[in-house]
Scaffold this active site. Structure first.
Site, PDB file in Angstrom:
ATOM      1  N   ARG A  96      12.385 -33.875   5.218  1.00 48.76           N
ATOM      2  CA  ARG A  96      12.833 -32.513   4.946  1.00 48.76           C
ATOM      3  C   ARG A  96      11.653 -31.558   4.770  1.00 48.76           C
ATOM      4  NH1 ARG A  96      15.271 -29.362   7.012  1.00 48.76           N
ATOM      5  NH2 ARG A  96      16.768 -31.065   7.284  1.00 48.76           N
ATOM      6  N   LYS A 131       3.352  -9.129   4.234  1.00 43.92           N
ATOM      7  CA  LYS A 131       4.711  -9.465   3.798  1.00 43.92           C
ATOM      8  C   LYS A 131       5.005 -10.919   4.179  1.00 43.92           C
ATOM      9  CE  LYS A 131       6.250  -4.678   4.160  1.00 43.92           C
ATOM     10  NZ  LYS A 131       7.108  -3.699   4.855  1.00 43.92           N
ATOM     11  N   LYS A 163      -2.958   3.420   1.165  1.00 44.12           N
ATOM     12  CA  LYS A 163      -1.519   3.624   1.334  1.00 44.12           C
ATOM     13  C   LYS A 163      -1.099   4.941   0.691  1.00 44.12           C
ATOM     14  CE  LYS A 163       0.888   0.381   2.450  1.00 44.12           C
ATOM     15  NZ  LYS A 163       1.491   0.009   3.748  1.00 44.12           N
ATOM     16  N   GLU A 195      -2.980   5.343   5.677  1.00 50.80           N
ATOM     17  CA  GLU A 195      -1.591   5.533   6.080  1.00 50.80           C
ATOM     18  C   GLU A 195      -1.211   6.997   5.912  1.00 50.80           C
ATOM     19  OE1 GLU A 195       1.833   2.854   4.627  1.00 50.80           O
ATOM     20  OE2 GLU A 195       1.942   4.625   3.354  1.00 50.80           O
ATOM     21  N   ASP A 216       3.075   5.922   9.687  1.00 53.26           N
ATOM     22  CA  ASP A 216       4.132   5.195   9.006  1.00 53.26           C
ATOM     23  C   ASP A 216       5.491   5.872   9.168  1.00 53.26           C
ATOM     24  OD1 ASP A 216       5.065   3.089   7.259  1.00 53.26           O
ATOM     25  OD2 ASP A 216       5.287   4.619   5.714  1.00 53.26           O
TER      26      ASP A 216
END
Length: 280
Positions: A96, A131, A163, A195, A216
């Site tokens: 598994r 992510k 960002k 960004e 963005d």
């Protein structure tokens, strides 16, 4: 490789605990030998095959794995990835864990390949993001490469990416970039990217010639405006489009002239590829 071994040990412990596979211990003698095949039940792209041997060696050094494929190889439904020989208990104890890893990583490579294929004929390249699943970033980013994509920064330490949260707290793109350039102290590395959320922000950032600007969640029309401005004012500044990049939208965005599209979905939302282990 040390980090990978630690990851595999933790993954196995999660499944086996302190007592091991008590079902197989109850049903099979310790000396009973067997063979198994790991097969792909779907077409896709292989990633994670190099984990098979070290994982089963951790379960039992007596397990042998004969590998028939390489990472990045195209898989067809019914393709045999490897053959495993050894104690039945050990084969089933690792089943598994290895399937979970292979299914997940092959899913990432397969979705990446689908999106990367949509960029053929353009100069644009597909990037992943941060992510990723905690603890699996190294493997997931490798899967992106196996699928024909490229890696964005690995973490917070290897690239400056300003960002919207940084911009807001600094009081604007100009001040955020000024501080980043000051910190870099005239060096060419690390890369500085910022960004932006609008054509106005883009224009102000472009005037300072950062290495890369991320567009963005912009409309296709605004992306095209930004590309034209970049080509006229600062042709060396790279452009990256991000936000809701899908297999449906990616071609048009790439055709607009950006250098990169980044997509978190290739790691956080890739469906698992159907792979199984069959005793023979």
């Amino acid at each position: 490789m040390t980090d990978i071994i630690s990851l595999l040990k933790n993954a196995l412990h999660e499944d086996l605990g302190a007592d091991g596979d008590i079902t197989s211990i109850a049903v099979f003698d310790a000396q009973e030998q067997g063979e198994a095949l790991i097969n792909s039940k779907q077409s896709g792209v292989l990633s994670g095959v190099t984990l098979i041997k070290p994982l089963f060696e951790l379960v039992d050094p007596g397990v042998e794995a004969e590998i028939f494929c390489v990472d990045g190889e195209a898989l067809e439904a019914g393709k045999t990835i490897c053959k495993i020989r050894g104690p039945v208990r050990a084969i089933l104890a690792g089943e598994r864990t290895i399937l979970n890893l292979l299914q997940h990583l092959c899913g990432i490579a397969t979705l990446t390949a689908k999106m990367a294929d949509a960029l053929k004929g353009t100069k644009c390249r597909l990037l992943d993001t941060r992510k990723t699943t905690a603890g699996l970033r190294q493997l997931e980013k490798a899967a992106v490469l196996h699928g024909g994509g490229c890696n964005h920064r690995f973490g917070l330490y290897d690239m400056i990416l300003i960002k919207d949260t940084h911009v807001k707290h600094c009081g604007g793109v100009e001040e955020a970039l000024r501080k980043a350039f000051l910190w870099r102290a005239g060096k060419k590395e690390p890369l500085i990217e910022i960004e932006v959320q609008s054509v106005d922000e883009f224009t102000r950032a472009l005037a300072l010639s950062p290495d890369r600007i991320m567009l963005d969640n912009m409309t296709l029309e605004d992306i095209e405006i930004c590309v034209d401005k970049r080509n006229t004012i600062a042709s060396k500044t790279e452009l990256e489009a991000s936000g809701n990049i899908t297999p449906v939208t990616i071609s048009a965005i790439a055709a607009a002239g950006v250098d990169f599209v980044s997509c978190g979905a290739v790691t956080h939302s890739a469906p698992a590829l159907d792979i199984n282990l069959v005793m023979i």
